[in-house]
Write a protein that holds these residues in place. Structure first.
Motif: not given
Length: 497
Positions: A89-93, A214-220
């Motif tokens: 989450t941190l890296l995405l943001i 996890m990134a895909r799940r977070l975005v979805r």
């Protein structure tokens, strides 16, 4: 069992509220200083427009990923997986908000002209983007503390941030005379402090592990909330843009921002604190019957607390405006009661729309908030040309009321909770009646007038108690909880002695 849950929610909400409460109290002390040294109401209007820009940017650049992090954290069994979720989450943001900083640097003059009407404010435009970047990173760390119910640690971090901001704000405004840039620089420093702590905590826990699944799940999960988040921005802040569109002077927008800051105090302290524990707590409950009972009770009690707090703001609005601002800000007190009661309905919405997240119906949240946003813009377009910022205040109250009612109705279809309408409506009606009584008080000296108004506020819960608002079992529980709290205070007092 249900009252144990309420005690737990209350405990953490009180701890979480200490930070915003202290922040707001210090803000009260600083507000006369800010209004005196920031220059003009137009300069105050610039800080208001900056807050709007940060609100929009946070939605566009991924702050809603935090909802996904909160939702999925309990589903992972190992600490390693949970740590990987947080670091992902941190890296995405960090990536998305870092892009915002780059864009702000490339288009700083054009952006400043669009937002503030002047290319000379380009440094402010860049500062806003950097604040967004640091604030978003810091929010990951703070949300992580919320999920783990580390409310004391949360309070320590936010208090350190507050002290940093306050000290620098005084220095920048009074000592260096930096006007609105002094406000931006002080906020930037405070956010940097939290962001560094968040990065350090995540690095120690997971070493910045990144998981594409996890990134895909977070975005979805989170992408439907982008639209609803932007619509939330419309509900809370876009009225400033509407006022500008209809050529309302920047100084009047500054007055409206001042009124909004004071009128929304109950939201800043109570709703913010409640939200920090509510969603992370409710997601961890697996028994649906327990969830529905808890939602029903929480709506009743939380609405009552918000109503009393908002009544206090409403009846004391002239005194607040006179005390907290220079004379040119006094006219803003007319809008404060309207905004304060508007946030009672916003509190109702916060509880009744919980069921959409539980059922993973985030798309319906988007539809409701989008409809409310359109309604808000339409109301502002009708009212602002004739009534200026007072029209914007009435649009806020009307929109929040409609949104709360709509979410209540639709939410009951998604997950029947059985909220108690009469126990929500009666405290609000009584508060409105007491507010009008306060407007009939004679022009006594300020001390006597304040005492009379506080007596009206105190009369609200007393009248409800005498009228049988609380059920017998609830009265017994409240007395028991009050006795426990008093005993705890007395024991700690004896130890201190």
């Amino acid at each position: 069992m249900i009252y144990d849950a309420i005690k737990r929610l209350t405990k953490h909400s009180v701890i979480y509220a200490l930070g915003p409460a202290v922040h707001r109290a210090i803000g009260f002390v600083l507000l006369p200083l800010v209004t005196a040294y920031i220059g003009t109401t137009a300069n105050y209007g610039i800080t208001e427009m900056a807050a709007v820009a940060i609100g929009v940017g946070s939605q566009l650049f991924g702050i809603n990923l935090l909802y996904g992090m909160s939702r999925f954290y309990p589903e992972y069994a190992t600490e390693e997986e949970r740590g990987r979720l947080v670091s992902t989450t941190l890296l995405l943001i960090a990536g998305t908000t870092g892009l915002a900083v780059l864009l702000a640097l490339l288009f700083r003059e054009r952006g400043a002209e669009l937002l503030f009407g002047s290319r000379e404010a380009a440094p402010a435009f860049v500062a806003i983007a950097v604040i967004l970047f640091l604030q978003s990173i810091g929010q990951v760390g703070l949300r992580y503390l919320q999920i783990r119910e580390r409310s004391v640690a949360y309070g320590v971090v936010t208090t350190l941030k507050l002290l940093c901001e306050v000290g620098l704000k005084v220095w920048f405004l009074v000592g260096l005379g930096l006007l609105y840039m002094g406000v931006f620089y002080s906020v930037l420093a405070g956010e940097a402090l939290v962001a560094v702590g968040a990065v350090y905590a995540v690095m120690r826990r997971s070493g910045f592990a990144f998981s594409m699944p996890m990134a895909r799940r977070l975005v979805r999960y989170s992408y439907p909330l982008i639209l609803s988040g932007l619509c939330m921005f419309v509900l809370h802040q876009a009225d400033r843009f509407v006022l500008r569109h209809f050529d309302v002077p920047l100084g009047d927008i500054g007055l409206y921002g001042f009124a909004y800051k004071l009128g929304a105090m109950a939201s800043t302290v109570l709703i913010e604190a409640f939200g920090l524990i509510w969603f992370t707590y409710i997601f961890g409950i697996k028994d649906e019957s327990h969830v529905t009972l808890l939602c029903r009770k929480v709506l009743t009690y939380f609405t009552l607390i918000m109503t009393v707090a908002s009544l206090a703001i409403a009846v004391l609005s002239p005194e607040l405006a006179r005390t907290m601002g220079t004379p040119e800000y006094f006219a803003s007190h007319r809008a404060m009661p309207i905004i304060a009661f508007g946030y009672v309905f916003w509190a109702i919405f916060q509880v009744v729309h919980t069921v959409f997240y539980i059922r993973q119906r985030t798309g319906q949240v988007t539809l409701l908030v989008a409809g409310a946003a359109v309604f808000n813009v339409a109301l502002n377009a009708v009212l602002a040309p004739s009534y200026g910022y007072m029209g914007a205040a009435w649009a806020t109250l009307g929109t929040f009321a409609v949104l709360a009612i709509a979410a209540w109705i639709v939410g009951e279809r998604v997950m029947p909770v059985g909220h108690e309408l009469s126990r929500v409506a009666v405290p609000i009606g009584l508060a409105v009646a007491l507010f009008f009584v306060s407007r009939m008080l004679p022009s006594w000296p300020m001390a006597f007038l304040v005492a009379a108004k506080l007596a009206l506020v105190a009369a609200h819960p007393i009248l409800l108690w005498l009228a049988g608002y609380l059920k017998p079992g609830e009265k017994d529980k409240i007395k028991a909880m009050s006795s426990e709290a008093l005993d705890l205070v007395l024991r700690r007092s004896r130890r201190a002695v």
